[in-house]
Design an enzyme around this catalytic site. Structure first.
Site, mmCIF file in Angstrom:
data_model
loop_
_atom_site.group_PDB
_atom_site.id
_atom_site.type_symbol
_atom_site.label_atom_id
_atom_site.label_comp_id
_atom_site.label_asym_id
_atom_site.label_seq_id
_atom_site.Cartn_x
_atom_site.Cartn_y
_atom_site.Cartn_z
ATOM 1 N N THR A 148 -5.569 51.318 40.048
ATOM 2 C CA THR A 148 -6.201 52.958 39.901
ATOM 3 C C THR A 148 -6.456 53.170 38.291
ATOM 4 O O THR A 148 -7.396 54.113 37.947
ATOM 5 C CB THR A 148 -5.526 53.915 40.242
ATOM 6 O OG1 THR A 148 -4.247 54.130 39.505
ATOM 7 C CG2 THR A 148 -4.848 53.658 41.645
ATOM 8 N N ARG B 3 -0.251 51.949 32.915
ATOM 9 C CA ARG B 3 -1.612 52.324 33.539
ATOM 10 C C ARG B 3 -1.400 51.348 34.771
ATOM 11 O O ARG B 3 -1.371 50.155 34.712
ATOM 12 C CB ARG B 3 -2.672 51.823 32.768
ATOM 13 C CG ARG B 3 -3.767 52.541 32.643
ATOM 14 C CD ARG B 3 -4.643 52.112 31.675
ATOM 15 N NE ARG B 3 -5.164 50.961 31.538
ATOM 16 C CZ ARG B 3 -6.276 50.323 31.370
ATOM 17 N NH1 ARG B 3 -7.293 51.245 30.799
ATOM 18 N NH2 ARG B 3 -6.751 49.234 31.380
ATOM 19 N N ASP C 262 -4.799 43.205 25.655
ATOM 20 C CA ASP C 262 -3.774 44.112 26.216
ATOM 21 C C ASP C 262 -2.891 44.257 24.990
ATOM 22 O O ASP C 262 -2.001 43.325 24.722
ATOM 23 C CB ASP C 262 -3.053 43.730 27.492
ATOM 24 C CG ASP C 262 -2.006 44.624 28.084
ATOM 25 O OD1 ASP C 262 -1.921 45.063 28.931
ATOM 26 O OD2 ASP C 262 -1.137 45.015 27.026
ATOM 27 N N ASP D 217 0.977 43.312 25.599
ATOM 28 C CA ASP D 217 1.243 41.919 25.679
ATOM 29 C C ASP D 217 1.164 41.237 24.371
ATOM 30 O O ASP D 217 1.763 40.275 24.172
ATOM 31 C CB ASP D 217 0.279 41.407 26.892
ATOM 32 C CG ASP D 217 0.500 41.812 28.347
ATOM 33 O OD1 ASP D 217 1.769 42.259 28.397
ATOM 34 O OD2 ASP D 217 -0.411 41.724 29.089
HETATM 35 O O1 PRP Z 1 -6.318 55.294 27.966
HETATM 36 P P1 PRP Z 1 -5.804 54.552 29.123
HETATM 37 O O2 PRP Z 1 -6.946 53.959 29.917
HETATM 38 O O3 PRP Z 1 -4.575 55.118 29.688
HETATM 39 O O4 PRP Z 1 -5.386 53.107 28.384
HETATM 40 C C1 PRP Z 1 -4.335 52.932 27.424
HETATM 41 C C2 PRP Z 1 -3.087 52.643 27.693
HETATM 42 O O5 PRP Z 1 -3.074 51.273 28.366
HETATM 43 C C3 PRP Z 1 -2.038 50.584 27.314
HETATM 44 O O6 PRP Z 1 -0.846 50.758 27.982
HETATM 45 P P2 PRP Z 1 -0.359 49.835 29.151
HETATM 46 O O7 PRP Z 1 -0.429 50.551 30.375
HETATM 47 O O8 PRP Z 1 -1.058 48.403 29.153
HETATM 48 O O9 PRP Z 1 1.296 49.710 29.064
HETATM 49 P P3 PRP Z 1 2.120 49.005 28.079
HETATM 50 O O10 PRP Z 1 2.060 49.346 26.714
HETATM 51 O O11 PRP Z 1 3.289 48.830 28.678
HETATM 52 O O12 PRP Z 1 1.595 47.576 27.801
HETATM 53 C C4 PRP Z 1 -2.098 51.194 25.959
HETATM 54 O O13 PRP Z 1 -0.897 51.071 25.083
HETATM 55 C C5 PRP Z 1 -2.222 52.798 26.527
HETATM 56 O O14 PRP Z 1 -0.866 53.290 26.528
HETATM 57 O O1 URA Z 2 -8.456 47.466 26.181
HETATM 58 C C1 URA Z 2 -7.241 48.041 26.536
HETATM 59 C C2 URA Z 2 -7.211 49.073 27.400
HETATM 60 C C3 URA Z 2 -6.052 49.676 27.772
HETATM 61 N N1 URA Z 2 -5.025 49.069 27.334
HETATM 62 C C4 URA Z 2 -4.737 48.015 26.403
HETATM 63 O O2 URA Z 2 -3.898 47.434 26.028
HETATM 64 N N2 URA Z 2 -6.158 47.508 26.260
HETATM 65 MG MG MG Z 3 -0.148 46.927 28.429
#
Ligand code: PRP
Ligand code: URA
Ligand code: MG
Length: 209
Positions: free
Chosen positions: A108, A104, A200, A203
């Protein structure tokens, strides 16, 4: 219209409460995500088709029900979705696993694709997309778009924590998809994080913050 299932099993509620705690260690967080995924997989696989199979017990021959085939594909959205794969494979060890890489954009909040590798016979499989978090719904919706573009016809989505905003987007973009959720939360904050959520997920799974 696809259905939305929110799990009320005490074990799932208990473990989901534990992963929210900011003091839960990376190791415990990872173990709990695996355990919750395994418990949810039990229910997500409830409608898998069965077939009659002849079995010979020590007493006699009989006809019993067994799974029709190895027709499941689990597709985690990287990174955080990876944490849910092993728990599901514990119950459906012959499932194939595809991967979709999305992150994400922090400004944005829109998903950016960086990887997609799916089983070649994805069109014949029941696809279960997994990601711990359904926040704005952008990542899940984009992932399901890719999977449908590759020919998949039966897709469901499984997450640990969902915001109402994400559920609405997913239902609008993919009305036929069933959504399985361990816990439905209150809302998104100004940074599009789920409240109360767990922070997150990526993380917390991998200790990157
Ligand atoms: O519904 P959304 O608003 O799209 O958010 C959800 C997304 O955000 C997180 O991933 P992230 O972008 O943090 O990537 P990561 O798993 O690599 O940390 C989570 O694991 C989803 O994939
Ligand atoms: O709360 C949130 C939203 C998006 N992605 C995450 O990992 N946590
Ligand atoms: Mg993430």
């Amino acid at each position: 219209m696809g259905k939305v299932y929110v799990f009320d099993h005490p074990l799932i509620q208990h473990k989901t409460a534990m992963i929210r705690d900011k003091d839960t260690s990376v190791k415990d967080f990872r173990d709990l995500v695996k355990e919750i995924s395994m418990l949810m997989a039990y229910e997500v696989t409830r409608n898998l088709p069965l077939m009659d199979v002849e079995i010979e017990t020590p007493i006699c021959k009989t006809v019993m029900k067994m799974l029709q085939g190895e027709d499941i594909a689990i597709v985690p959205i990287l990174r955080a979705g990876l944490g849910m794969v092993d728990g599901m494979l514990a119950l459906v060890p012959n499932a194939k696993v595809g991967h979709i890489g999305l992150y994400r954009d922090p400004e944005t909040h829109l998903p950016v694709e960086y990887y997609c590798k799916l089983p070649s016979d994805i069109e014949n499989r029941q696809v279960i997309v997994v990601d711990p978090m359904l926040a704005t719904g952008g990542s899940a919706s984009a992932a399901i778009n890719f999977i449908k573009e590759k020919g998949a016809k039966k897709v469901s989505f499984m997450c640990l924590i969902a915001a109402p905003e994400g559920i609405e987007v997913l239902q609008k973009d993919h009305p036929e998809v069933d959504i399985y959720i361990a816990a439905k939360d209150s809302h998104l904050n100004d940074h599009a994080y789920i409240v109360p959520g767990l922070g997150d997920a990526g993380d917390r799974l991998y200790g990157t913050k």
